[in-house]
Write an enzyme that holds these catalytic residues in place. Structure first.
Site, PDB file in Angstrom:
ATOM      1  N   CYS A   1       0.965   3.120  12.084  1.00 13.23           N
ATOM      2  CA  CYS A   1       1.860   3.371  11.741  1.00 13.23           C
ATOM      3  C   CYS A   1       1.785   4.639  12.611  1.00 13.23           C
ATOM      4  O   CYS A   1       3.209   5.363  12.954  1.00 13.23           O
ATOM      5  CB  CYS A   1       1.385   3.447   9.968  1.00 13.23           C
ATOM      6  SG  CYS A   1       0.653   3.005   9.238  1.00 13.23           S
TER       7      CYS A   1
ATOM      8  N   GLN B   1      -8.267   0.032   2.691  1.00 12.05           N
ATOM      9  CA  GLN B   1      -8.709  -1.429   3.846  1.00 12.05           C
ATOM     10  C   GLN B   1     -10.661  -0.787   3.195  1.00 12.05           C
ATOM     11  O   GLN B   1     -11.312  -1.430   3.748  1.00 12.05           O
ATOM     12  CB  GLN B   1      -9.404   0.531   5.111  1.00 12.05           C
ATOM     13  CG  GLN B   1      -8.327   0.175   5.651  1.00 12.05           C
ATOM     14  CD  GLN B   1      -7.677  -0.904   6.545  1.00 12.05           C
ATOM     15  OE1 GLN B   1      -8.630  -1.468   6.788  1.00 12.05           O
ATOM     16  NE2 GLN B   1      -6.438  -1.074   6.801  1.00 12.05           N
TER      17      GLN B   1
ATOM     18  N   THR C   1      13.433  -7.204  -9.383  1.00 12.79           N
ATOM     19  CA  THR C   1      13.241  -7.960 -10.197  1.00 12.79           C
ATOM     20  C   THR C   1      12.001  -9.010  -9.861  1.00 12.79           C
ATOM     21  O   THR C   1      11.579  -8.118  -8.371  1.00 12.79           O
ATOM     22  CB  THR C   1      13.968  -9.187  -9.859  1.00 12.79           C
ATOM     23  OG1 THR C   1      15.174  -9.372 -10.671  1.00 12.79           O
ATOM     24  CG2 THR C   1      13.827 -10.949 -10.057  1.00 12.79           C
TER      25      THR C   1
ATOM     26  N   ASN D   1      -9.011   3.734   7.628  1.00 11.01           N
ATOM     27  CA  ASN D   1      -8.714   3.024   8.364  1.00 11.01           C
ATOM     28  C   ASN D   1      -8.729   2.160  10.097  1.00 11.01           C
ATOM     29  O   ASN D   1      -8.483   1.731  10.839  1.00 11.01           O
ATOM     30  CB  ASN D   1      -7.219   2.417   8.258  1.00 11.01           C
ATOM     31  CG  ASN D   1      -6.303   4.270   8.366  1.00 11.01           C
ATOM     32  OD1 ASN D   1      -6.646   5.237   7.378  1.00 11.01           O
ATOM     33  ND2 ASN D   1      -5.252   3.712   8.841  1.00 11.01           N
TER      34      ASN D   1
ATOM     35  N   GLY E   1       0.906  -1.310   0.155  1.00 15.52           N
ATOM     36  CA  GLY E   1       0.144  -0.004  -0.470  1.00 15.52           C
ATOM     37  C   GLY E   1       0.856   1.158   0.744  1.00 15.52           C
ATOM     38  O   GLY E   1       0.638   2.312  -0.536  1.00 15.52           O
TER      39      GLY E   1
ATOM     40  N   SER F   1      -3.237  -2.587  -0.786  1.00 12.29           N
ATOM     41  CA  SER F   1      -2.019  -3.837  -0.148  1.00 12.29           C
ATOM     42  C   SER F   1      -2.630  -5.709  -0.233  1.00 12.29           C
ATOM     43  O   SER F   1      -3.449  -6.071   0.499  1.00 12.29           O
ATOM     44  CB  SER F   1      -1.725  -3.110   1.139  1.00 12.29           C
ATOM     45  OG  SER F   1      -0.651  -4.101   1.937  1.00 12.29           O
ATOM     46  N   ALA F   2      -1.930  -6.837   0.208  1.00 12.05           N
ATOM     47  CA  ALA F   2      -1.883  -7.275  -0.174  1.00 12.05           C
ATOM     48  C   ALA F   2      -2.406  -8.268   1.328  1.00 12.05           C
ATOM     49  O   ALA F   2      -3.097  -9.131   1.928  1.00 12.05           O
ATOM     50  CB  ALA F   2      -0.909  -8.597  -0.448  1.00 12.05           C
ATOM     51  N   HIS F   3      -1.689  -7.574   2.677  1.00  8.81           N
ATOM     52  CA  HIS F   3      -1.186  -7.933   3.397  1.00  8.81           C
ATOM     53  C   HIS F   3      -2.743  -7.868   5.098  1.00  8.81           C
ATOM     54  O   HIS F   3      -3.090  -8.367   5.723  1.00  8.81           O
ATOM     55  CB  HIS F   3      -0.117  -7.770   4.374  1.00  8.81           C
ATOM     56  CG  HIS F   3       0.117  -6.453   5.386  1.00  8.81           C
ATOM     57  ND1 HIS F   3      -0.287  -6.109   6.206  1.00  8.81           N
ATOM     58  CD2 HIS F   3       0.660  -5.238   4.540  1.00  8.81           C
ATOM     59  CE1 HIS F   3      -0.182  -4.802   6.175  1.00  8.81           C
ATOM     60  NE2 HIS F   3       0.810  -4.580   5.177  1.00  8.81           N
TER      61      HIS F   3
HETATM   62  C1  LIG Z   1      -2.199  -0.519   5.920  1.00 15.36           C
HETATM   63  C2  LIG Z   1      -2.226   0.703   4.929  1.00 15.36           C
HETATM   64  C3  LIG Z   1      -1.217   1.106   3.996  1.00 15.36           C
HETATM   65  C4  LIG Z   1      -0.472   0.664   3.827  1.00 15.36           C
HETATM   66  O1  LIG Z   1      -0.124  -0.410   3.136  1.00 15.36           O
HETATM   67  P1  LIG Z   1       1.337  -1.695   3.804  1.00 15.36           P
HETATM   68  O2  LIG Z   1       1.319  -1.751   2.790  1.00 15.36           O
HETATM   69  O3  LIG Z   1       0.723  -1.819   4.537  1.00 15.36           O
HETATM   70  O4  LIG Z   1       2.774  -0.386   2.492  1.00 15.36           O
HETATM   71  C5  LIG Z   1      -1.657   2.123   2.666  1.00 15.36           C
HETATM   72  N1  LIG Z   1      -3.417   2.719   3.236  1.00 15.36           N
HETATM   73  C6  LIG Z   1      -4.062   2.222   4.371  1.00 15.36           C
HETATM   74  C7  LIG Z   1      -5.597   2.903   4.319  1.00 15.36           C
HETATM   75  C8  LIG Z   1      -3.471   0.985   4.943  1.00 15.36           C
HETATM   76  O5  LIG Z   1      -5.073   0.641   5.908  1.00 15.36           O
END
Ligand SMILES: *Cc1c(COP(=O)(O)O)cnc(C)c1O
Length: 378
Positions: A323, A177, A235, A149, A69, A197-199
């Site tokens: 964060c 989100q 890569t 978020n 993200g 973002s994947a996680h």
């Molecule tokens: C978690 C988050 C990000 C950051 O994503 P990462 O993959 O952890 O760098 C950015 N924006 C929002 C709204 C998020 O919740």
């Protein structure tokens, strides 16, 4: 442990791990090499790109893989600012964005761009008319997140996208989100760029994608080879990309079921806290929220103290964004909504996911009620 911090990160889905493993072991080949084994890996990346494009109504070429993200937000905003700086140097964003957007904008301010940070209303929503009123002849980009978020508030991105289109201004949305919590169509939103973002969707950390509409040409932020059409050289994180695509595929297939579950669990938690705990302030917009995120401020409570007490009872939660945590800073989102410093310091965010059960919710609600009573008594 009862995990209620899914907005910070989600557990990796076992099916995602299974899909990734071959690419960490036998299929280690560099997708840019010329032999058949490499070409097969390259074609798996193409397949992953198609799967992801399909989840947001995009075309394959409009998806660029990134490291998550944060990188997607940086690439979208810096990439657009640098590419369109001859057209103008004014950018509009909001005070409630994730640091990945806010700090990218602050960085651009040091380079001579001008940024306007729009306020949110007391429910945490940025009004589309407000954004429109801030557009000037030299505005090149508007960046407004899809879902916040910390509060779970859904922003009026469809209206904002339409306004940007009308004024010929690019529109980026951080959809980290939103993706996985509601259906997203880049055309309905009129998004020129969209970050994921994947996680946050049961995929691996360190991977994500940026949607870039055909015809929008961004300047690359990293310099290197020709990967990702030169927009994001380096890569490819093959296993990460495969994991992201698997997580996205599962998300699409299971979205109605996941939304139903999040609604049931989120509303149960929201209602129990509202009914059973006196002296609270709800930090969301009840009309425009994703039910997975629940955020309240509790009178006469320190959020940090509450968090420690919940942790001792096995509950993982948050006072706001992961964060901004740990540096003693108050939530910039709650302050932008007009909450007092005391209210901002007294907040708790519980974010649920599809791995939570109704039993988890009952445990969280019971424990929270007792902990608040206890803390107020001492
Ligand atoms: C978690 C988050 C990000 C950051 O994503 P990462 O993959 O952890 O760098 C950015 N924006 C929002 C709204 C998020 O919740």
């Amino acid at each position: 442990m009862v995990y209620a911090d899914n907005a910070a990160t989600t557990p990796l889905d076992k099916r995602v791990l299974e899909a990734m493993l071959p690419f960490l072991q036998d299929n280690y080949f560099n997708p840019s090499s010329a032999y058949r084994a490499s070409i097969r890996v390259k074609s798996e990346i193409s397949r992953a790109r198609a799967v992801i494009a399909d989840t947001i109504g995009a075309k394959e070429q409009e998806i660029t893989f990134t490291s998550g993200g944060t990188e997607s937000d940086n690439l979208a905003i810096k990439g657009a600012a640098y590419a369109y700086k001859n057209k103008g140097r004014h950018i509009i964003t909001t005070k409630i964005e994730h640091p990945a957007v806010l700090n990218t904008c602050r960085h651009l301010e040091k380079e001579g761009f001008e940024v306007t940070y729009a306020d949110a209303n007391e429910n945490g929503r940025v009004e589309a008319s407000k954004i429109e009123s801030l557009i000037r002849p030299d505005t090149i980009l508007v960046s407004v997140m899809y879902v916040n978020n910390e509060t779970g508030v859904i922003q009026p991105v469809e209206e904002i996208g339409a306004i940007c289109k009308k004024h010929g201004v690019l529109f980026h949305t951080d959809a980290v989100q939103a993706y996985g919590h509601l259906p997203i169509d880049v055309n309905a939103v009129n998004a020129d760029m969209l970050s994921v973002s994947a996680h946050k969707i049961y995929g691996p950390k360190g991977t994500g994608f940026l949607y870039v509409r055909n015809g929008v040409s961004l300047e690359n932020v990293l310099d290197g080879g020709e990967q990702e059409s030169g927009l994001r050289p380096g890569t490819e994180n093959v296993a990460g990309i495969i994991g992201l695509a698997k997580a996205a595929e599962l998300m699409k297939a299971e979205l109605p079921k996941r939304m139903e579950k999040e609604k049931n669990l989120g509303n149960l938690l929201y209602e129990r806290i509202s009914k059973e705990i006196p002296g609270i302030k709800v930090n969301t917009d009840p009309e425009h929220r994703v039910p997975a995120i629940v955020n309240f401020s509790f009178e006469r409570i320190q959020g940090e103290t509450l968090l420690i007490n919940l942790d001792m009872k096995g509950i993982a939660a948050s006072t706001g964004s992961a964060c901004t945590q740990g540096n003693g800073e108050l939530s910039h989102v709650l302050l932008a909504m007009g909450r007092s410093e005391d209210e901002a310091a007294a907040s708790l965010r519980l974010s649920l996911g599809c791995m939570n059960s109704e039993e988890d919710i009952r445990y969280i609600a019971d424990t929270l009620c007792n902990t608040i009573k206890y803390l107020r008594a001492i």
